[in-house]
Scaffold this active site. Structure first.
Site, PDB file in Angstrom:
ATOM      1  N   TRP A  74       0.815  -1.224   0.000  1.00  0.00           N
ATOM      2  CA  TRP A  74       0.000   0.000   0.000  1.00  0.00           C
ATOM      3  C   TRP A  74       0.843   1.266   0.000  1.00  0.00           C
ATOM      4  O   TRP A  74       1.821   1.384   0.723  1.00  0.00           O
ATOM      5  CB  TRP A  74      -0.891   0.017   1.250  1.00  0.00           C
ATOM      6  CG  TRP A  74      -1.566   1.328   1.483  1.00  0.00           C
ATOM      7  CD1 TRP A  74      -1.092   2.377   2.222  1.00  0.00           C
ATOM      8  CD2 TRP A  74      -2.829   1.757   0.957  1.00  0.00           C
ATOM      9  NE1 TRP A  74      -1.989   3.423   2.192  1.00  0.00           N
ATOM     10  CE2 TRP A  74      -3.067   3.062   1.429  1.00  0.00           C
ATOM     11  CE3 TRP A  74      -3.794   1.151   0.140  1.00  0.00           C
ATOM     12  CZ2 TRP A  74      -4.221   3.781   1.116  1.00  0.00           C
ATOM     13  CZ3 TRP A  74      -4.950   1.871  -0.169  1.00  0.00           C
ATOM     14  CH2 TRP A  74      -5.155   3.163   0.308  1.00  0.00           C
ATOM     15  N   ASN A  76       0.234   5.681  -0.140  1.00  0.00           N
ATOM     16  CA  ASN A  76      -0.661   6.835  -0.328  1.00  0.00           C
ATOM     17  C   ASN A  76       0.154   8.119  -0.453  1.00  0.00           C
ATOM     18  O   ASN A  76       1.031   8.168  -1.322  1.00  0.00           O
ATOM     19  CB  ASN A  76      -1.832   6.875   0.657  1.00  0.00           C
ATOM     20  CG  ASN A  76      -1.520   6.872   2.123  1.00  0.00           C
ATOM     21  OD1 ASN A  76      -1.024   5.896   2.644  1.00  0.00           O
ATOM     22  ND2 ASN A  76      -1.839   7.945   2.816  1.00  0.00           N
ATOM     23  N   ASP A  77      -0.128   9.122   0.332  1.00  0.00           N
ATOM     24  CA  ASP A  77       0.376  10.479   0.064  1.00  0.00           C
ATOM     25  C   ASP A  77       1.867  10.578  -0.277  1.00  0.00           C
ATOM     26  O   ASP A  77       2.708   9.973   0.411  1.00  0.00           O
ATOM     27  CB  ASP A  77       0.190  11.376   1.295  1.00  0.00           C
ATOM     28  CG  ASP A  77      -1.154  11.230   1.960  1.00  0.00           C
ATOM     29  OD1 ASP A  77      -2.016  10.518   1.426  1.00  0.00           O
ATOM     30  OD2 ASP A  77      -1.332  11.824   3.027  1.00  0.00           O
ATOM     31  N   TRP A 136       2.766  10.074   9.976  1.00  0.00           N
ATOM     32  CA  TRP A 136       1.816  10.532   8.966  1.00  0.00           C
ATOM     33  C   TRP A 136       2.468  11.603   8.085  1.00  0.00           C
ATOM     34  O   TRP A 136       3.638  11.926   8.256  1.00  0.00           O
ATOM     35  CB  TRP A 136       0.540  11.064   9.653  1.00  0.00           C
ATOM     36  CG  TRP A 136      -0.248   9.995  10.377  1.00  0.00           C
ATOM     37  CD1 TRP A 136       0.240   8.873  10.985  1.00  0.00           C
ATOM     38  CD2 TRP A 136      -1.670   9.959  10.561  1.00  0.00           C
ATOM     39  NE1 TRP A 136      -0.792   8.145  11.537  1.00  0.00           N
ATOM     40  CE2 TRP A 136      -1.972   8.786  11.301  1.00  0.00           C
ATOM     41  CE3 TRP A 136      -2.722  10.806  10.198  1.00  0.00           C
ATOM     42  CZ2 TRP A 136      -3.281   8.445  11.655  1.00  0.00           C
ATOM     43  CZ3 TRP A 136      -4.025  10.467  10.552  1.00  0.00           C
ATOM     44  CH2 TRP A 136      -4.294   9.304  11.263  1.00  0.00           C
ATOM     45  N   ARG A 201      -2.763  17.977  11.464  1.00  0.00           N
ATOM     46  CA  ARG A 201      -1.675  17.234  10.811  1.00  0.00           C
ATOM     47  C   ARG A 201      -1.200  17.853   9.494  1.00  0.00           C
ATOM     48  O   ARG A 201      -1.741  18.819   9.009  1.00  0.00           O
ATOM     49  CB  ARG A 201      -2.116  15.797  10.558  1.00  0.00           C
ATOM     50  CG  ARG A 201      -3.380  15.635   9.740  1.00  0.00           C
ATOM     51  CD  ARG A 201      -3.739  14.145   9.627  1.00  0.00           C
ATOM     52  NE  ARG A 201      -4.970  13.939   8.899  1.00  0.00           N
ATOM     53  CZ  ARG A 201      -6.178  13.914   9.461  1.00  0.00           C
ATOM     54  NH1 ARG A 201      -6.331  14.103  10.751  1.00  0.00           N
ATOM     55  NH2 ARG A 201      -7.246  13.731   8.710  1.00  0.00           N
ATOM     56  N   ASP A 202      -0.188  17.195   8.937  1.00  0.00           N
ATOM     57  CA  ASP A 202       0.328  17.444   7.591  1.00  0.00           C
ATOM     58  C   ASP A 202       0.984  18.820   7.446  1.00  0.00           C
ATOM     59  O   ASP A 202       0.551  19.661   6.641  1.00  0.00           O
ATOM     60  CB  ASP A 202      -0.798  17.278   6.552  1.00  0.00           C
ATOM     61  CG  ASP A 202      -1.545  15.964   6.696  1.00  0.00           C
ATOM     62  OD1 ASP A 202      -0.964  15.028   7.272  1.00  0.00           O
ATOM     63  OD2 ASP A 202      -2.703  15.871   6.259  1.00  0.00           O
ATOM     64  N   ASP A 290     -12.747  16.291   0.712  1.00  0.00           N
ATOM     65  CA  ASP A 290     -13.746  15.696  -0.185  1.00  0.00           C
ATOM     66  C   ASP A 290     -13.085  14.766  -1.212  1.00  0.00           C
ATOM     67  O   ASP A 290     -13.528  14.673  -2.357  1.00  0.00           O
ATOM     68  CB  ASP A 290     -14.517  16.778  -0.966  1.00  0.00           C
ATOM     69  CG  ASP A 290     -15.183  17.790  -0.066  1.00  0.00           C
ATOM     70  OD1 ASP A 290     -15.502  17.441   1.077  1.00  0.00           O
ATOM     71  OD2 ASP A 290     -15.389  18.929  -0.523  1.00  0.00           O
TER      72      ASP A 290
HETATM   73  N1  DQQ Z   1      -3.046  10.640   4.804  1.00  0.00           N
HETATM   74  C1  DQQ Z   1      -2.087  10.742   5.873  1.00  0.00           C
HETATM   75  C2  DQQ Z   1      -2.524  11.885   6.696  1.00  0.00           C
HETATM   76  C3  DQQ Z   1      -3.227  12.741   5.723  1.00  0.00           C
HETATM   77  C4  DQQ Z   1      -3.970  11.745   4.888  1.00  0.00           C
HETATM   78  C5  DQQ Z   1      -2.020   9.439   6.619  1.00  0.00           C
HETATM   79  C6  DQQ Z   1      -4.331  12.260   3.539  1.00  0.00           C
HETATM   80  O1  DQQ Z   1      -1.425  12.535   7.328  1.00  0.00           O
HETATM   81  O2  DQQ Z   1      -4.066  13.678   6.336  1.00  0.00           O
HETATM   82  O3  DQQ Z   1      -1.590   8.387   5.783  1.00  0.00           O
HETATM   83  O4  DQQ Z   1      -4.503  11.241   2.600  1.00  0.00           O
END
Ligand code: DQQ
Length: 594
Positions: A74, A76-77, A136, A201-202, A290
């Site tokens: 997997w 993601n970001d 994260w 976060r982020d 969204d």
């Molecule tokens: N994915 C991360 C977060 C973020 C989210 C966690 C956005 O930090 O807000 O995997 O896809």
């Protein structure tokens, strides 16, 4: 600084001179980008739109050949992209042990050309109480002394999210293989009135303010609303929250992955965030919500230390998007090597999680794109980084193809599963253009479903059909339709997945976005589409609307014999004044470990 030259000195287009969390969550599904509530999903909302369980397919043909992805599991970001000592770095959210999200780790790859990547050991793993529930998303900043720093969100066992810092252990290693988390972590705790400690976060890349202090923004829920909270620091380690946010809005409850950067209107060059933005610069705030990435263009009021959008649209359905398809949690960075700004964005699988288990992998990153602001400071333009062109081979070219109503031109001579196609469409007449209705802007996908590629319009639909079976039963249509609004033309660009696969039960939306276009002046409407097996990534009007899509055609599994066509189903004849296509070589993406 000169703005809006016809060809800026440094123009990105013309080269250098899971089914996740089945949360019962009160989102309005109509606000999810491209995710109509399906029968299967009637009682739940999928945070990352994906198909309900469909028959699992194991086909290596779906694996992309030149988009970024790890060998397995997997992803993601994109996190902390940066350029350091001759090397591009990409970190990304990764679960090393599974095709579903979990064990949030910062995986790390390096490249010298943004296309071919070597994988390294993970940069950040959950090792401390403050990141026990994962490392994260976050960003990298190149500090004044040239030292990079990572700010990321640590999630602990009791649902606190806090911002943490990490520094390279060995600055002389251009690969920056090892990272150290200092004892001062977490450097920003989730404290303060009105702050939801589990929606915080982020952190963004830092930028330098006129007082010489660093600033960052952090996505948060503040008093029940979305905010990009502003923090200041002299040394990048000790941070103070500025009383007011950089920007906040009551139109939603939380923004993920904010991105904030300066840009000179009409100039393809990027700006270094560690330097004060020149006068005339505008600022862009991108937020993720969204299931899509939206942005505002405005000014950074230095006195008030606030972002002030040029236009405030109360209804967030009207906010412009970085991409109108499957694209989320994007992050941009300043590329000091070539003086441009580059954006990365995550594209999840839209087949089912059981498909993902069968394939052994889930998620890719869209092709890195150069991103800049148009002359009018109205919208961002994006274009695949020029380096992707190094994969082109066997180019073909056609000029002056007349496409009458119902016209179909088969593009032959290139690989149809891995291709780069550029087409200029030129209307022959402007007399049968249908009128524009502004209410369509509220739900562009609905409108794309209505104006199907097979429905005859005035000017359009015309475009490109890719990954098509011999009888066209299966195909993905990327097409335009031109409308006349008061004093301007509005062009709808759709990427319609409804016939992309004969496999039943797949999530197959019709993505779409509108852009304004000076048709009388510019005449040609351009489309560029990168086809990479299960990825179809399109750029309309020179990068005004971008649509990233994932498709899983049966054709691809069966014989690999997909076809590709330019078509016109509008009443008006359209000329393809220029058509160029190339096969795309396979890139070396994370095959080798350093
Ligand atoms: N994915 C991360 C977060 C973020 C989210 C966690 C956005 O930090 O807000 O995997 O896809």
């Amino acid at each position: 600084m000169s703005h809006c030259l016809p060809f800026p000195m440094f123009h990105p287009r013309h080269g250098w001179p899971f089914l996740l969390f089945l949360v019962l969550f009160p989102f309005e599904s109509s606000l999810l980008c491209g995710h109509p509530r399906t029968a299967e999903a009637a009682n739940r909302v999928l945070l990352y739109p994906q198909s309900a369980k469909v028959s699992s397919i194991v086909s290596k043909n779906y694996r992309t050949a030149y988009h970024f992805q790890p060998r397995k599991n997997w992803i993601n970001d994109p996190n902390g992209p940066m350029y350091y000592k001759g090397v591009y770095h990409l970190f990304y959210q990764y679960n090393p042990g599974s095709v579903i999200p979990g064990n949030k780790t910062w995986a790390h790859s390096v490249s010298t050309d943004l296309i071919n990547w070597v994988r390294l050991q993970p940069a950040l793993e959950r090792t401390e109480p403050y990141d026990a529930k994962g490392c994260w998303s976050g960003s990298a900043t190149i500090l004044g002394d040239g030292q990079p720093a990572i700010l990321y969100t640590g999630a602990d066992d009791v649902k606190n999210q806090a911002q943490c810092i990490a520094f390279p252990s060995n600055l002389s290693d251009p690969y920056l293989r090892e990272w150290t988390k200092p004892d001062s972590n977490p450097v920003i705790r989730p404290v303060g009135p009105g702050l939801n400690r589990s929606q915080f976060r982020d952190p963004t890349t830092g930028w330098a303010g006129p007082d010489g202090q660093w600033r960052i923004a952090v996505g948060a829920e503040l008093n029940g609303y979305s905010a990009a909270l502003l923090y200041k620091s002299q040394d990048f380690v000790h941070w103070n929250r500025v009383e007011h946010p950089l920007y906040s809005s009551n139109s939603s409850t939380m923004w993920e992955c904010p991105d904030f950067f300066a840009a000179i209107p009409g100039n393809g060059s990027g700006l270094d965030p560690s330097m004060a933005a020149p006068s005339g610069a505008k600022h862009v705030l991108k937020v993720s919500l969204d299931s899509c990435d939206k942005y505002m263009v405005g000014v950074y009021d230095l006195k008030r230390d606030e972002f002030v959008p040029d236009t405030v649209l109360d209804d967030r359905r009207l906010w412009p998007r970085i991409d109108y398809g499957n694209y989320y949690a994007s992050k941009s960075f300043f590329d000091a090597k070539k003086g441009r700004r580059i954006i990365w964005g995550w594209t999840n699988e839209s087949d089912s999680s059981s498909d993902d288990s069968a394939k052994g992998w889930a998620g890719i990153q869209a092709i890195p794109r150069t991103i800049w602001l148009d002359c009018q400071s109205k919208q961002l333009l994006q274009w695949p980084v020029a380096e992707v062109e190094s994969l082109r081979r066997n180019g073909i070219s056609h000029q002056g193809i007349e496409l009458e109503k119902g016209g179909l031109f088969e593009i032959k001579g290139t690989d149809t599963l891995q291709a780069d196609v550029e087409i200029d469409f030129e209307p022959e007449a402007m007399d049968s253009i249908d009128p524009f209705d502004p209410s369509w802007l509220m739900d562009t996908e609905k409108h794309c479903r209505k104006v199907d590629a097979s429905v005859h319009g005035g000017l359009g639909p015309f475009g490109l059909a890719v990954l098509a079976s011999a009888n066209m039963e299966e195909h993905t249509a990327v097409h335009f339709r031109v409308y006349k609004a008061e004093h301007k033309y509005m062009i709808l660009m759709c990427c319609d997945l409804r016939r992309s696969s004969l496999r039943p039960g797949l999530y197959t939306p019709a993505y779409g976005g509108f852009f304004e276009f000076d048709l009388e002046e510019e005449r040609k409407i351009s489309l560029r589409t990168l086809i990479d097996r299960s990825a179809v990534e399109s750029f309309g009007g020179g990068g005004k609307v971008c649509i990233m899509a994932r498709v899983y055609p049966a054709t691809l599994i069966e014989d690999g014999g997909a076809r590709m066509y330019a078509f016109n189903n509008g009443t008006s004849t359209v000329k393809v004044s220029q058509l160029k296509a190339w096969s795309m070589r396979r890139a070396h993406v994370n095959v080798k470990k350093a």
